[in-house]
Design an enzyme around this catalytic site. Structure first.
Site, PDB file in Angstrom:
ATOM      1  N   LYS A  63       0.812  -1.196   0.000  1.00 17.15           N
ATOM      2  CA  LYS A  63       0.000   0.000   0.000  1.00 17.15           C
ATOM      3  C   LYS A  63       0.858   1.264   0.000  1.00 17.15           C
ATOM      4  O   LYS A  63       0.404   2.341  -0.362  1.00 17.15           O
ATOM      5  CB  LYS A  63      -0.877   0.028   1.267  1.00 17.15           C
ATOM      6  CG  LYS A  63      -1.772  -1.158   1.422  1.00 17.15           C
ATOM      7  CD  LYS A  63      -2.516  -1.060   2.783  1.00 17.15           C
ATOM      8  CE  LYS A  63      -3.229  -2.316   3.152  1.00 17.15           C
ATOM      9  NZ  LYS A  63      -3.747  -2.261   4.538  1.00 17.15           N
ATOM     10  N   GLY A  64       2.072   1.126   0.482  1.00 16.83           N
ATOM     11  CA  GLY A  64       2.918   2.284   0.801  1.00 16.83           C
ATOM     12  C   GLY A  64       3.109   3.318  -0.293  1.00 16.83           C
ATOM     13  O   GLY A  64       3.263   4.497  -0.013  1.00 16.83           O
ATOM     14  N   ASP A  84       7.575   2.755  -2.164  1.00 19.21           N
ATOM     15  CA  ASP A  84       7.698   3.810  -1.151  1.00 19.21           C
ATOM     16  C   ASP A  84       9.122   3.901  -0.610  1.00 19.21           C
ATOM     17  O   ASP A  84       9.708   4.962  -0.543  1.00 19.21           O
ATOM     18  CB  ASP A  84       6.675   3.619  -0.011  1.00 19.21           C
ATOM     19  CG  ASP A  84       6.739   2.252   0.664  1.00 19.21           C
ATOM     20  OD1 ASP A  84       7.515   1.372   0.209  1.00 19.21           O
ATOM     21  OD2 ASP A  84       6.003   2.053   1.643  1.00 19.21           O
ATOM     22  N   ASP A 125      14.487  -0.925   1.591  1.00 20.62           N
ATOM     23  CA  ASP A 125      15.221  -1.090   2.849  1.00 20.62           C
ATOM     24  C   ASP A 125      16.270  -2.198   2.641  1.00 20.62           C
ATOM     25  O   ASP A 125      17.336  -1.945   2.093  1.00 20.62           O
ATOM     26  CB  ASP A 125      14.181  -1.420   3.928  1.00 20.62           C
ATOM     27  CG  ASP A 125      14.754  -1.551   5.323  1.00 20.62           C
ATOM     28  OD1 ASP A 125      15.836  -0.997   5.579  1.00 20.62           O
ATOM     29  OD2 ASP A 125      14.121  -2.204   6.173  1.00 20.62           O
ATOM     30  N   LYS A 149      16.742   3.605   1.614  1.00 22.10           N
ATOM     31  CA  LYS A 149      17.455   3.389   2.885  1.00 22.10           C
ATOM     32  C   LYS A 149      18.674   2.529   2.569  1.00 22.10           C
ATOM     33  O   LYS A 149      18.757   1.367   2.953  1.00 22.10           O
ATOM     34  CB  LYS A 149      16.520   2.633   3.834  1.00 22.10           C
ATOM     35  CG  LYS A 149      16.394   3.192   5.227  1.00 22.10           C
ATOM     36  CD  LYS A 149      15.605   2.210   6.077  1.00 22.10           C
ATOM     37  CE  LYS A 149      14.536   2.886   6.896  1.00 22.10           C
ATOM     38  NZ  LYS A 149      13.833   1.919   7.766  1.00 22.10           N
ATOM     39  N   PHE A 158      13.152   4.294  11.599  1.00 25.02           N
ATOM     40  CA  PHE A 158      11.879   3.962  10.993  1.00 25.02           C
ATOM     41  C   PHE A 158      11.156   5.242  10.622  1.00 25.02           C
ATOM     42  O   PHE A 158      10.916   6.095  11.458  1.00 25.02           O
ATOM     43  CB  PHE A 158      11.043   3.117  11.952  1.00 25.02           C
ATOM     44  CG  PHE A 158       9.941   2.398  11.257  1.00 25.02           C
ATOM     45  CD1 PHE A 158      10.192   1.221  10.569  1.00 25.02           C
ATOM     46  CD2 PHE A 158       8.656   2.908  11.254  1.00 25.02           C
ATOM     47  CE1 PHE A 158       9.176   0.555   9.892  1.00 25.02           C
ATOM     48  CE2 PHE A 158       7.630   2.251  10.585  1.00 25.02           C
ATOM     49  CZ  PHE A 158       7.892   1.066   9.908  1.00 25.02           C
ATOM     50  N   ASP A 209       3.613   3.632   6.552  1.00 27.89           N
ATOM     51  CA  ASP A 209       2.862   3.416   7.793  1.00 27.89           C
ATOM     52  C   ASP A 209       3.718   2.882   8.928  1.00 27.89           C
ATOM     53  O   ASP A 209       4.818   2.374   8.724  1.00 27.89           O
ATOM     54  CB  ASP A 209       1.752   2.390   7.547  1.00 27.89           C
ATOM     55  CG  ASP A 209       2.311   0.979   7.399  1.00 27.89           C
ATOM     56  OD1 ASP A 209       3.220   0.790   6.566  1.00 27.89           O
ATOM     57  OD2 ASP A 209       1.869   0.075   8.126  1.00 27.89           O
TER      58      ASP A 209
HETATM   59  P1  IMP Z   1      12.650  -4.445   2.116  1.00 28.95           P
HETATM   60  O1  IMP Z   1      12.139  -5.695   1.489  1.00 28.95           O
HETATM   61  O2  IMP Z   1      13.429  -4.715   3.380  1.00 28.95           O
HETATM   62  O3  IMP Z   1      13.419  -3.555   1.180  1.00 28.95           O
HETATM   63  O4  IMP Z   1      11.388  -3.714   2.679  1.00 28.95           O
HETATM   64  C1  IMP Z   1      10.721  -2.815   1.990  1.00 28.95           C
HETATM   65  C2  IMP Z   1       9.347  -2.573   2.536  1.00 28.95           C
HETATM   66  O5  IMP Z   1       9.308  -2.520   3.965  1.00 28.95           O
HETATM   67  C3  IMP Z   1       8.880  -1.229   2.065  1.00 28.95           C
HETATM   68  O6  IMP Z   1       8.176  -1.338   0.880  1.00 28.95           O
HETATM   69  C4  IMP Z   1       8.031  -0.735   3.200  1.00 28.95           C
HETATM   70  O7  IMP Z   1       6.702  -1.139   2.986  1.00 28.95           O
HETATM   71  C5  IMP Z   1       8.590  -1.407   4.425  1.00 28.95           C
HETATM   72  N1  IMP Z   1       9.522  -0.496   5.148  1.00 28.95           N
HETATM   73  C6  IMP Z   1      10.857  -0.547   5.208  1.00 28.95           C
HETATM   74  N2  IMP Z   1      11.374   0.444   5.958  1.00 28.95           N
HETATM   75  C7  IMP Z   1      10.313   1.163   6.369  1.00 28.95           C
HETATM   76  C8  IMP Z   1      10.189   2.349   7.181  1.00 28.95           C
HETATM   77  O8  IMP Z   1      11.151   2.955   7.664  1.00 28.95           O
HETATM   78  N3  IMP Z   1       8.927   2.801   7.363  1.00 28.95           N
HETATM   79  C9  IMP Z   1       7.821   2.185   6.847  1.00 28.95           C
HETATM   80  N4  IMP Z   1       7.895   1.091   6.095  1.00 28.95           N
HETATM   81  C10 IMP Z   1       9.132   0.573   5.863  1.00 28.95           C
HETATM   82 MG    MG Z   2       6.368  -0.878   0.343  1.00 21.79          MG
END
Ligand code: IMP
Ligand code: MG
Length: 174
Positions: free
Chosen positions: A42-43, A99, A102, A130, A151, A158
């Site tokens: 949703k982000g 969005d 990470d 990030k 975060f 969210d």
């Molecule tokens: P990844 O698979 O670790 O890159 O995670 C990515 C997903 O985790 C993003 O699409 C976000 O939905 C969520 N996410 C990662 N970091 C944050 C944060 O700081 N705030 C909110 N959502 C986050």
């Molecule tokens: Mg996301």
């Protein structure tokens, strides 16, 4: 949680300026070629809405739904695919709009799934990058802002399904 624990990191004005620049960059990149833009729910819903209104072309808009986080603030390390696109992307340019990237695990997963469908090109645009937390090889082709650890929420992002409506980006202070 009350507002005292939220600190503004990026203002509404800074976001508007940067999203307009990204719209230019992306428009320059694709020119007149048709592009399927795939938002990650949703982000990315707010970023996607602002971004497409800053493009000089008319994209096909699609969404996927992935989830990698539970209600907490640390990654569960697992990705699930809940909702697929409706358009065939074979031989079309695909731009995924996320969005925040990470660890990169969600985007590696999505890339694997979508590349099997043989798009003409595949690029990633993320509102936030990030980069210091990256665990797998994911390049963000168009990044809004780089953020460090911590975060963040607001502008679609969210914390336990809340705060998506905030117009700026905030960091959650414990
Ligand atoms: P990844 O698979 O670790 O890159 O995670 C990515 C997903 O985790 C993003 O699409 C976000 O939905 C969520 N996410 C990662 N970091 C944050 C944060 O700081 N705030 C909110 N959502 C986050
Ligand atoms: Mg996301």
């Amino acid at each position: 949680m009350n507002d005292g624990e939220l600190r503004e990191l990026i203002s509404e004005q800074e976001i508007a300026k940067r999203v307009a620049e990204l719209g230019q960059e992306i428009s320059d990149h694709y020119g007149d070629e048709p592009v399927v833009i795939i938002g990650v729910l949703k982000g990315a819903f707010i970023f996607m809405a602002d971004l497409v209104r800053n493009l000089r072309f008319s994209p096909i808009v699609e969404f996927v739904r992935l989830s990698s986080y539970g209600d907490g603030v640390t990654s569960a390390g697992k990705v699930r695919f809940h909702l697929d696109i409706e358009t065939r992307i074979e031989d079309k340019h695909v731009l995924v709009v996320e969005d925040i990237v990470d660890t990169g695990r969600s985007m590696v997963y999505l890339r694997e799934v979508l590349l099997l469908r043989k798009p003409k090109s595949y690029k990633l645009c993320s509102f936030l990058d990030k980069h210091e937390r990256r665990e797998v090889d994911v390049r963000v082709d168009f990044a809004g802002f780089k953020v460090n650890q911590g975060f963040v929420l607001g502008y679609g992002l969210d914390h336990a399904e809340k705060f998506r409506e905030l117009k700026g980006v905030y960091v959650l202070e414990k």
